[in-house]
Scaffold this motif. Structure first.
Motif, PDB file in Angstrom:
ATOM      1  N   ASN B 276       0.830  -1.212   0.000  1.00 51.48           N
ATOM      2  CA  ASN B 276       0.000   0.000   0.000  1.00 51.48           C
ATOM      3  C   ASN B 276       0.864   1.263   0.000  1.00 51.48           C
ATOM      4  OD1 ASN B 276       1.040  -0.276   2.527  1.00 51.48           O
ATOM      5  ND2 ASN B 276      -0.837   0.221   3.629  1.00 51.48           N
ATOM      6  N   ALA B 277       2.020   1.162  -0.677  1.00 46.37           N
ATOM      7  CA  ALA B 277       2.991   2.264  -0.660  1.00 46.37           C
ATOM      8  C   ALA B 277       2.391   3.582  -1.131  1.00 46.37           C
ATOM      9  CB  ALA B 277       4.200   1.899  -1.523  1.00 46.37           C
ATOM     10  N   ASP B 278       1.581   3.519  -2.185  1.00 44.30           N
ATOM     11  CA  ASP B 278       1.018   4.765  -2.729  1.00 44.30           C
ATOM     12  C   ASP B 278       0.162   5.480  -1.693  1.00 44.30           C
ATOM     13  OD1 ASP B 278       1.997   4.584  -5.485  1.00 44.30           O
ATOM     14  OD2 ASP B 278       0.720   2.825  -5.604  1.00 44.30           O
ATOM     15  N   LEU B 279      -0.684   4.719  -1.029  1.00 42.97           N
ATOM     16  CA  LEU B 279      -1.578   5.317  -0.033  1.00 42.97           C
ATOM     17  C   LEU B 279      -0.772   5.893   1.135  1.00 42.97           C
ATOM     18  CD1 LEU B 279      -4.470   5.853   0.906  1.00 42.97           C
ATOM     19  CD2 LEU B 279      -4.499   3.576   1.934  1.00 42.97           C
ATOM     20  N   VAL B 280       0.204   5.126   1.599  1.00 45.79           N
ATOM     21  CA  VAL B 280       1.017   5.572   2.734  1.00 45.79           C
ATOM     22  C   VAL B 280       1.802   6.831   2.374  1.00 45.79           C
ATOM     23  CG1 VAL B 280       2.978   4.961   4.212  1.00 45.79           C
ATOM     24  CG2 VAL B 280       1.188   3.275   3.749  1.00 45.79           C
ATOM     25  N   ILE B 281       2.405   6.823   1.197  1.00 47.23           N
ATOM     26  CA  ILE B 281       3.253   7.965   0.807  1.00 47.23           C
ATOM     27  C   ILE B 281       2.409   9.216   0.541  1.00 47.23           C
ATOM     28  CG2 ILE B 281       4.814   8.806  -1.005  1.00 47.23           C
ATOM     29  CD1 ILE B 281       5.963   5.926  -1.088  1.00 47.23           C
ATOM     30  N   VAL B 282       1.260   9.034  -0.080  1.00 48.04           N
ATOM     31  CA  VAL B 282       0.374  10.204  -0.260  1.00 48.04           C
ATOM     32  C   VAL B 282      -0.020  10.745   1.117  1.00 48.04           C
ATOM     33  CG1 VAL B 282      -1.902  10.959  -1.035  1.00 48.04           C
ATOM     34  CG2 VAL B 282      -0.508   9.538  -2.523  1.00 48.04           C
ATOM     35  N   GLY B 283      -0.311   9.834   2.041  1.00 46.61           N
ATOM     36  CA  GLY B 283      -0.669  10.271   3.396  1.00 46.61           C
ATOM     37  C   GLY B 283       0.457  11.056   4.050  1.00 46.61           C
ATOM     38  N   ILE B 284       1.679  10.568   3.902  1.00 49.60           N
ATOM     39  CA  ILE B 284       2.840  11.278   4.477  1.00 49.60           C
ATOM     40  C   ILE B 284       2.974  12.659   3.858  1.00 49.60           C
ATOM     41  CG2 ILE B 284       5.371  11.304   4.545  1.00 49.60           C
ATOM     42  CD1 ILE B 284       5.261   8.243   4.805  1.00 49.60           C
ATOM     43  N   MET B 285       2.823  12.728   2.549  1.00 51.12           N
ATOM     44  CA  MET B 285       2.992  14.020   1.868  1.00 51.12           C
ATOM     45  C   MET B 285       1.884  15.009   2.241  1.00 51.12           C
ATOM     46  SD  MET B 285       5.814  13.914   0.400  1.00 51.12           S
ATOM     47  CE  MET B 285       5.703  15.500  -0.428  1.00 51.12           C
ATOM     48  N   VAL B 286       0.683  14.491   2.433  1.00 55.65           N
ATOM     49  CA  VAL B 286      -0.406  15.374   2.868  1.00 55.65           C
ATOM     50  C   VAL B 286      -0.092  15.940   4.253  1.00 55.65           C
ATOM     51  CG1 VAL B 286      -2.822  15.417   3.604  1.00 55.65           C
ATOM     52  CG2 VAL B 286      -2.205  14.332   1.443  1.00 55.65           C
ATOM     53  N   LEU B 287       0.382  15.070   5.152  1.00 57.31           N
ATOM     54  CA  LEU B 287       0.713  15.532   6.508  1.00 57.31           C
ATOM     55  C   LEU B 287       1.858  16.549   6.483  1.00 57.31           C
ATOM     56  CD1 LEU B 287       0.487  12.219   8.601  1.00 57.31           C
ATOM     57  CD2 LEU B 287      -1.072  14.181   8.631  1.00 57.31           C
ATOM     58  N   LEU B 288       2.886  16.274   5.683  1.00 63.97           N
ATOM     59  CA  LEU B 288       4.024  17.207   5.604  1.00 63.97           C
ATOM     60  C   LEU B 288       3.602  18.546   5.001  1.00 63.97           C
ATOM     61  CD1 LEU B 288       6.920  14.820   4.472  1.00 63.97           C
ATOM     62  CD2 LEU B 288       6.581  15.856   6.715  1.00 63.97           C
ATOM     63  N   THR B 289       2.716  18.474   3.999  1.00 69.97           N
ATOM     64  CA  THR B 289       2.240  19.715   3.382  1.00 69.97           C
ATOM     65  C   THR B 289       1.428  20.538   4.377  1.00 69.97           C
ATOM     66  OG1 THR B 289       2.169  18.628   1.236  1.00 69.97           O
ATOM     67  CG2 THR B 289       0.910  20.662   1.447  1.00 69.97           C
ATOM     68  N   LEU B 290       0.578  19.851   5.141  1.00 66.04           N
ATOM     69  CA  LEU B 290      -0.206  20.561   6.157  1.00 66.04           C
ATOM     70  C   LEU B 290       0.723  21.159   7.224  1.00 66.04           C
ATOM     71  CD1 LEU B 290      -3.260  18.158   6.595  1.00 66.04           C
ATOM     72  CD2 LEU B 290      -3.243  20.415   5.534  1.00 66.04           C
ATOM     73  N   ALA B 291       1.769  20.413   7.575  1.00 64.18           N
ATOM     74  CA  ALA B 291       2.730  20.924   8.565  1.00 64.18           C
ATOM     75  C   ALA B 291       3.409  22.184   8.041  1.00 64.18           C
ATOM     76  CB  ALA B 291       3.760  19.852   8.889  1.00 64.18           C
ATOM     77  N   LEU B 292       3.770  22.169   6.758  1.00 54.64           N
ATOM     78  CA  LEU B 292       4.408  23.356   6.170  1.00 54.64           C
ATOM     79  C   LEU B 292       3.418  24.524   6.135  1.00 54.64           C
ATOM     80  CD1 LEU B 292       6.905  24.534   4.670  1.00 54.64           C
ATOM     81  CD2 LEU B 292       5.845  23.777   2.543  1.00 54.64           C
TER      82      LEU B 292
END
Lengths: 233, 322
Positions: B276-292
């Protein structure tokens, strides 16, 4: 805000109130000032304007491509040149925007009620990434074909693959030339207006004892003593 | 209002308090001339020269797209093996799950989160029908094997395609002409007819456009991707996911370098081996973007610019004249 017009009549229309509020938030001398604080003296400040200039070339070259269709540049040397200017203005746009973003980060430029300015800046960056991505899908060549095949997995995994079908040229074309440019334009305009409304953030650790402020305060105080105003007791 | 009187009545101020006041209010210190319109014009000239110069000197890439005709002509064995997998329902697309079909357990999930299934089957694709049988039925003279295939049971079809796939994998170079004799039903004949159709350039239109010019190339792209020829070409251009392909471009041109962080996660364990790499990585990027995005409100992170004094370089002129 005063709801009185110059003639003394009360402003009752929405239009009048909107104008008054707009002018109060962003009067012309604030929107287009002829001076900036003395601390605005670094090359880092030019990258915001550089981003806007690059975005201008992205839009102009994109309009020329739109007038001729996405496959035009395959068969026309001039079309290929315009396509190249579109590509390079996008590359410059991102380069300037990233430098601008890093510069603003190290300046902690969200201080003093400027958080929304920072947020709209990040939003502009994110929406621009999505817009550029759809542009890469419109190349109608091997690269776009492969990107379409490869990128579908991430979009399908989060459940948006049907509405953002990367292999559907027509759908992606609409995203790229209508929906996303509207979003980028709106966010960038809002960002610039917020920058002008709040002004450029002062240096970290700036204090009123700094010479750039102290001299004016002394002059201010001297003027007050001369006119007998102020309470110095 | 005078600054002195205000400060006397307010009492001694802490430096950070004064700094906050300075941040928030209009600047009352010294100013310098700054012509925004001149800056914009200069920026337009410089960026214009850079853009036109780079476009003229470096240009932009334009490798021709891969066609089904090219695939069928250059790598017919791969084409036939893929067509067999499409018929048998064993290809990647056939077992993909939403939005193409409802294959159980195929969607990427994270615990109870199954966003892929939430969207439903919105772009339904039956690979046997849509990629092979349907296009063959559009031929002026469809192969006789179609009637046999259509009359057979699902089990019979599965047996035929499984046996033929196995035989192809054992044949020298996967060459259909060198396959051992066996009970493959009409499958070899259907594959052969589809191969000829593709070699003549008639398959692409049948897949995605029919008789009308189509803008939606979903089926063509998925069919191409199910084989090994198309991914092989991408691999040779360093475009696949495990080669930082997300940010690469054909040739030596810069691609979407701003996707470096997105691409980065696909290169390292454990992400590069997750189902489920795509789902996990999109999730990470969404969280990092929100953090930024909301960094101004995150204690610690928002203090980094104070702790690492790069601002001393940016405003060195101001600090020097304090």
């Amino acid at each position: 805000m005063s709801a009185e017009q110059g003639s003394g009549s009360r402003i009752v229309s929405w239009t009048g109130r909107f104008r008054e509020r707009s002018l109060k938030a962003l009067p012309p001398e604030k929107l287009l000032p002829e001076t900036q604080p003395s601390y605005v003296a670094s090359w880092i400040y030019v990258f915001g304007m550089g981003s806007i200039a690059a975005l201008g070339y992205v839009i102009v070259s994109g309009c020329v491509l739109a007038l001729n269709g996405p496959a035009w540049y395959h068969v026309s040397a001039f079309g290929h040149f315009i396509n190249s200017t579109h590509l390079w203005s996008v590359e410059l746009f991102f380069m300037f925007m990233v430098i601008h973003l890093w510069g603003k980060f190290w300046m902690a430029s969200w201080r003093g009620g400027r958080a929304l300015t920072w947020i709209t800046g990040v939003l502009a960056f994110v929406v621009s990434i999505v817009t550029a991505f759809t542009g890469y899908l419109l190349q109608t060549n091997f690269d776009s074909e492969w990107i379409a095949f490869q990128a579908k997995d991430a979009l399908n995994a989060v459940g948006v693959g049907a509405w953002f079908n990367v292999a559907n040229l027509g759908q992606i074309l609409m995203w790229h030339i209508v929906l996303l440019p509207l979003a980028v334009g709106a966010v960038v305009v809002l960002h610039v207006l917020l920058v002008r409304a709040h002004g450029v953030v002062p240096p970290l650790e700036a204090a009123e004892t700094d010479s750039q402020l102290r001299n004016l305060q002394l002059r201010d105080a001297a003027g007050t003593l001369e006119t007998g105003e102020g309470d110095l007791s | 209002m005078t600054t002195i009187s205000r400060r006397r009545t307010a009492g001694p101020e802490r430096p950070d308090r004064r700094g906050k006041d300075l941040d928030r209010g209009p600047w009352r210190g010294t100013v310098r001339e700054y012509d925004l319109i001149k800056e914009l014009v200069y920026a337009l000239v410089v960026v214009g020269l850079l853009t036109v110069g780079l476009a003229a000197v470096v240009g932009s890439p334009d490798d021709a797209p891969v066609t089904l005709q090219q695939w069928a002509t250059t790598a017919p064995s791969d084409f036939v093996a893929t067509a067999t997998a499409e018929l048998g329902g064993t290809s990647d697309t056939a077992q993909y799950g939403p939005p193409y079909n409802s294959t159980q357990g195929a969607s990427q999930t994270l615990g109870p989160i199954d966003l892929q299934s939430l969207s439903g089957v919105r772009l339904p694709i039956d690979t046997a029908q849509d990629f092979v049988v349907g296009p063959l039925e559009t031929l002026p003279q469809p192969p006789a094997g179609l009637a046999v295939w259509n009359a057979a049971s699902d089990t019979q079809r599965t047996d035929w395609t499984a046996a033929y796939s196995d035989a192809l994998s054992k044949a020298p170079d996967g060459d259909p002409a060198k396959v051992a004799a066996g009970n493959y039903g009409p499958v070899p004949g259907l594959d052969s007819a589809l191969l000829v159709m593709a070699q003549k350039g008639a398959l692409e239109g049948a897949l995605d456009g029919g008789t009308a010019a189509g803008l939606d190339r979903t089926k063509t792209v998925l069919f191409l991707g199910d084989g090994t020829y198309f991914p092989g070409l991408a691999d040779s251009q360093h475009l696949t996911g495990d080669q930082w392909g997300m940010m690469n471009e054909t040739g030596n041109y810069p691609g979407q370098s701003w996707l470096w962080l997105f691409s980065f996660w696909y290169q390292i364990p454990p992400f590069n081996s997750l189902a489920n790499a795509d789902l996990v990585i999109v999730g990470i990027m969404v969280l990092l973007t929100l953090a930024l995005m909301f960094l101004p409100f995150i204690p610690g992170l928002r203090s980094i610019p104070r702790l690492i004094p790069i601002h001393r370089l940016i405003w060195r002129d101001y600090y020097r004249r304090r």
